[in-house]
Scaffold this motif. Structure first.
Motif, PDB file in Angstrom:
ATOM      1  N   GLY A 111       0.821  -1.201   0.000  1.00 19.10           N
ATOM      2  CA  GLY A 111       0.000   0.000   0.000  1.00 19.10           C
ATOM      3  C   GLY A 111       0.857   1.255   0.000  1.00 19.10           C
ATOM      4  O   GLY A 111       2.073   1.208   0.205  1.00 19.10           O
ATOM      5  N   ILE A 112       0.217   2.379  -0.230  1.00 17.21           N
ATOM      6  CA  ILE A 112       0.927   3.661  -0.254  1.00 17.21           C
ATOM      7  C   ILE A 112       0.665   4.388   1.062  1.00 17.21           C
ATOM      8  O   ILE A 112      -0.490   4.699   1.382  1.00 17.21           O
ATOM      9  N   PRO A 113       1.699   4.653   1.866  1.00 14.62           N
ATOM     10  CA  PRO A 113       1.491   5.348   3.134  1.00 14.62           C
ATOM     11  C   PRO A 113       1.039   6.784   2.926  1.00 14.62           C
ATOM     12  O   PRO A 113       1.383   7.411   1.915  1.00 14.62           O
ATOM     13  N   GLU A 114       0.250   7.281   3.848  1.00 15.57           N
ATOM     14  CA  GLU A 114      -0.229   8.661   3.736  1.00 15.57           C
ATOM     15  C   GLU A 114       0.932   9.640   3.721  1.00 15.57           C
ATOM     16  O   GLU A 114       0.948  10.602   2.960  1.00 15.57           O
ATOM     17  N   ASN A 115       1.929   9.372   4.574  1.00 14.60           N
ATOM     18  CA  ASN A 115       3.109  10.234   4.634  1.00 14.60           C
ATOM     19  C   ASN A 115       4.212   9.612   3.788  1.00 14.60           C
ATOM     20  O   ASN A 115       5.136   8.990   4.311  1.00 14.60           O
ATOM     21  N   CYS A 116       4.102   9.764   2.477  1.00 15.65           N
ATOM     22  CA  CYS A 116       5.062   9.128   1.574  1.00 15.65           C
ATOM     23  C   CYS A 116       6.173  10.082   1.140  1.00 15.65           C
ATOM     24  O   CYS A 116       6.993   9.734   0.295  1.00 15.65           O
ATOM     25  N   ALA A 117       6.196  11.293   1.703  1.00 18.69           N
ATOM     26  CA  ALA A 117       7.269  12.260   1.453  1.00 18.69           C
ATOM     27  C   ALA A 117       7.783  12.757   2.789  1.00 18.69           C
ATOM     28  O   ALA A 117       7.006  13.218   3.627  1.00 18.69           O
ATOM     29  N   MET A 118       9.081  12.658   3.007  1.00 21.18           N
ATOM     30  CA  MET A 118       9.665  13.030   4.292  1.00 21.18           C
ATOM     31  C   MET A 118      10.919  13.869   4.101  1.00 21.18           C
ATOM     32  O   MET A 118      11.539  13.853   3.033  1.00 21.18           O
ATOM     33  N   GLY A 119      11.312  14.573   5.170  1.00 19.55           N
ATOM     34  CA  GLY A 119      12.525  15.367   5.141  1.00 19.55           C
ATOM     35  C   GLY A 119      13.742  14.552   5.531  1.00 19.55           C
ATOM     36  O   GLY A 119      13.632  13.405   5.970  1.00 19.55           O
ATOM     37  N   ARG A 120      14.896  15.160   5.369  1.00 24.27           N
ATOM     38  CA  ARG A 120      16.152  14.480   5.685  1.00 24.27           C
ATOM     39  C   ARG A 120      16.218  14.052   7.141  1.00 24.27           C
ATOM     40  O   ARG A 120      16.617  12.926   7.464  1.00 24.27           O
ATOM     41  N   GLY A 121      15.835  14.945   8.036  1.00 29.64           N
ATOM     42  CA  GLY A 121      15.876  14.629   9.463  1.00 29.64           C
ATOM     43  C   GLY A 121      14.917  13.521   9.838  1.00 29.64           C
ATOM     44  O   GLY A 121      15.201  12.707  10.735  1.00 29.64           O
ATOM     45  N   GLU A 122      13.776  13.470   9.165  1.00 26.94           N
ATOM     46  CA  GLU A 122      12.801  12.407   9.438  1.00 26.94           C
ATOM     47  C   GLU A 122      13.353  11.046   9.029  1.00 26.94           C
ATOM     48  O   GLU A 122      13.073  10.029   9.669  1.00 26.94           O
ATOM     49  N   TRP A 123      14.132  11.029   7.944  1.00 30.00           N
ATOM     50  CA  TRP A 123      14.765   9.769   7.559  1.00 30.00           C
ATOM     51  C   TRP A 123      15.731   9.305   8.643  1.00 30.00           C
ATOM     52  O   TRP A 123      15.783   8.111   8.981  1.00 30.00           O
ATOM     53  N   ILE A 124      16.504  10.212   9.204  1.00 28.38           N
ATOM     54  CA  ILE A 124      17.432   9.848  10.275  1.00 28.38           C
ATOM     55  C   ILE A 124      16.670   9.237  11.439  1.00 28.38           C
ATOM     56  O   ILE A 124      17.035   8.176  11.961  1.00 28.38           O
ATOM     57  N   ALA A 125      15.594   9.893  11.864  1.00 26.36           N
ATOM     58  CA  ALA A 125      14.808   9.401  12.999  1.00 26.36           C
ATOM     59  C   ALA A 125      14.208   8.028  12.707  1.00 26.36           C
ATOM     60  O   ALA A 125      14.186   7.151  13.574  1.00 26.36           O
ATOM     61  N   ALA A 126      13.735   7.832  11.477  1.00 28.08           N
ATOM     62  CA  ALA A 126      13.081   6.570  11.129  1.00 28.08           C
ATOM     63  C   ALA A 126      14.060   5.406  11.043  1.00 28.08           C
ATOM     64  O   ALA A 126      13.711   4.262  11.351  1.00 28.08           O
ATOM     65  N   SER A 127      15.291   5.680  10.651  1.00 26.63           N
ATOM     66  CA  SER A 127      16.258   4.601  10.406  1.00 26.63           C
ATOM     67  C   SER A 127      17.233   4.369  11.551  1.00 26.63           C
ATOM     68  O   SER A 127      18.007   3.405  11.510  1.00 26.63           O
ATOM     69  N   LEU A 128      17.205   5.213  12.582  1.00 32.35           N
ATOM     70  CA  LEU A 128      18.233   5.166  13.624  1.00 32.35           C
ATOM     71  C   LEU A 128      18.300   3.812  14.326  1.00 32.35           C
ATOM     72  O   LEU A 128      19.387   3.269  14.556  1.00 32.35           O
ATOM     73  N   THR A 129      17.142   3.259  14.674  1.00 29.70           N
ATOM     74  CA  THR A 129      17.137   1.963  15.361  1.00 29.70           C
ATOM     75  C   THR A 129      17.762   0.880  14.489  1.00 29.70           C
ATOM     76  O   THR A 129      18.534   0.042  14.974  1.00 29.70           O
ATOM     77  N   GLY A 130      17.448   0.892  13.207  1.00 29.22           N
ATOM     78  CA  GLY A 130      18.019  -0.095  12.302  1.00 29.22           C
ATOM     79  C   GLY A 130      19.535   0.006  12.205  1.00 29.22           C
ATOM     80  O   GLY A 130      20.245  -1.004  12.221  1.00 29.22           O
TER      81      GLY A 130
END
Length: 433
Positions: A111-130
């Motif tokens: 599916g296509i997430p509602e928030n399918c466009a993010m900023g650079r900082g949001e990518w950092i926050a989303a991937s940090l645990t990984g």
């Protein structure tokens, strides 16, 4: 073991001890500036203090340090906010790409997430645990290597070696802090170039999902003279292909972690070699105990890095192979999904290939952590392998991701048909063509 790498114990005359004997060393004006300098480098001061006092435990990889360093690195480059137009354009690209990918893989749509466009900082926050989970095995291996080295040194000595446990703890803390700093800097720099959640081609997000970073998409396409809509669809195809792969291979994250763990377990610490290197560096002025930056440079440049064992070489080869297989599979699924519907597909793929060869996100990361270089040739061979497998029967290409034992090795890439036949039971052979 002689030499304390610049850490001199307090004098026994009491001149500097009475006021802060039971207090926090960070509150001591004598150490305040030193702590400030080390903190600026990303060193975990509390762990360092514990190591110096002998009360420290195994080194830890600080998530806070990784986050702070990555944000600080990103701040030097800047970040643009995501606008409504960005969101609408990217949502449209994902909608088209998701339909196209349906015909190129048996892995179902997420599916296509509602928030399918993010900023650079949001990518950092989303991937940090990984990122943290992938790098942690290196610290575990480092701590184990330090413990083994202590045992070796103690057993070899004719008499007990005072303070060797503290020194090992300090070294381990330094190295773990340096890895955290390297990782944070790498993540911060990647945030300025990655086009989306899965551009790094690693299963970092739990659960797997897709988004693009509009600022970096524009940067990626700058000068290509290709319609932006085509660029967005191409990158959306890559995002969706990767997300579907990661969502349907739950074993893949553990496989990567276990491979890095195997590398970490091969770490061997030679205190005598470290001491010799340190003494030579001190004599030449390359290492200055009063200058934290010189210590940082010494650690990150490999001065105190243990030599690579055969077990580690095997682990790196295994890691390189799976990364190339992931990248090759994504590339071929994109080709099959796009077909002749993207006029600029060839140029877009060439751009992606050049980018991977010169600034591959995974290569930047693993080069910084373990010195791994993913060969562009291996990635091309893997893409060819997946193409030939897919030409026989598309579901066979996806089926090989059911388990790690089904994946090909380097020697199998030259003859995909022979490899595929070796993985299919006789009753299934009729379905090859």
């Amino acid at each position: 073991m002689s030499g304390n790498f610049g850490f001199v114990p307090p004098s026994d005359d009491g001149s500097n001890n009475s006021e802060n004997e039971d207090g926090n060393p960070e509150d001591n004006p004598h150490f305040a500036e030193i702590f400030k300098q080390f903190s600026g480098m990303g060193l975990d001061i509390k762990s360092l203090i514990a190591s110096l006092s002998g009360s420290g435990t195994a080194a830890n990889l600080s998530r806070d340090v990784i986050r702070d360093i990555s944000r600080k690195t990103l701040s030097a480059h800047g970040e643009l906010p995501v606008g409504l137009t960005d969101l609408n354009q990217i949502h449209e690209a994902f909608t088209i790409a998701d339909l196209w990918v349906d015909g190129a893989t048996t892995f179902p749509s997420l599916g296509i997430p509602e928030n399918c466009a993010m900023g650079r900082g949001e990518w950092i926050a989303a991937s940090l645990t990984g990122w943290h989970e992938l790098a942690k095995p290196l610290i575990d291996g480092l701590s184990e290597g330090m413990a083994n080295a202590i045992t070796t040194e103690t057993n070899a000595a004719e008499m007990p070696i005072p303070g060797i446990g503290n020194i090992a703890g300090v070294m381990s803390t330094f190295m773990s802090s340096m890895i955290a700093t390297q990782l944070g800097q790498t993540i911060g720099n990647l945030a300025t170039t990655l086009t989306g959640a899965n551009d790094v081609a690693l299963p970092l997000l739990k659960p797997a999902r897709t988004f693009l970073i509009p600022q970096n998409v524009a940067k990626w396409s700058d000068g290509l003279e290709i319609p932006e809509a085509e660029v967005r669809i191409f990158l959306a195809l890559r995002e969706i292909s990767a997300a579907r792969l990661f969502a349907n291979t739950p074993w893949l994250t553990q496989y990567l972690e276990s491979t890095i763990t195997a590398y970490g377990k091969g770490i061997q610490i030679d205190f005598s070699a470290i001491q010799e290197q340190a003494q030579e560096a001190l004599a030449s002025g390359e290492l200055d105990p009063a200058n934290p930056e010189s210590i940082s440079h010494a650690l990150t440049s490999g001065m105190f890095t243990p030599g690579e064992t055969q077990a580690q070489s095997n682990a790196l080869a295994k890691l390189e192979m799976v990364l190339a297989l992931i990248e090759g599979w994504i590339d071929q699924v994109v080709v099959d999904a796009a077909g002749d519907r993207l006029p600029s597909l060839l140029k877009l793929r060439e751009t992606q290939t050049r980018r991977r060869a010169t600034q591959s996100p995974t290569q930047q990361l693993f080069a910084a952590l373990v010195g791994l270089e993913v060969s562009p040739r291996t990635a091309r061979e893997c893409a060819t392998f997946w193409r030939e497998i897919g030409e026989l029967k598309a579901e066979n290409r996806d089926r090989l991701w059911e388990d790690a034992v089904l994946l090909p090795e380097q020697k199998d890439l030259a003859d995909p048909i022979k490899f595929l036949k070796s993985t299919i039971v006789p009753d299934d052979l009729s379905g090859l063509i």
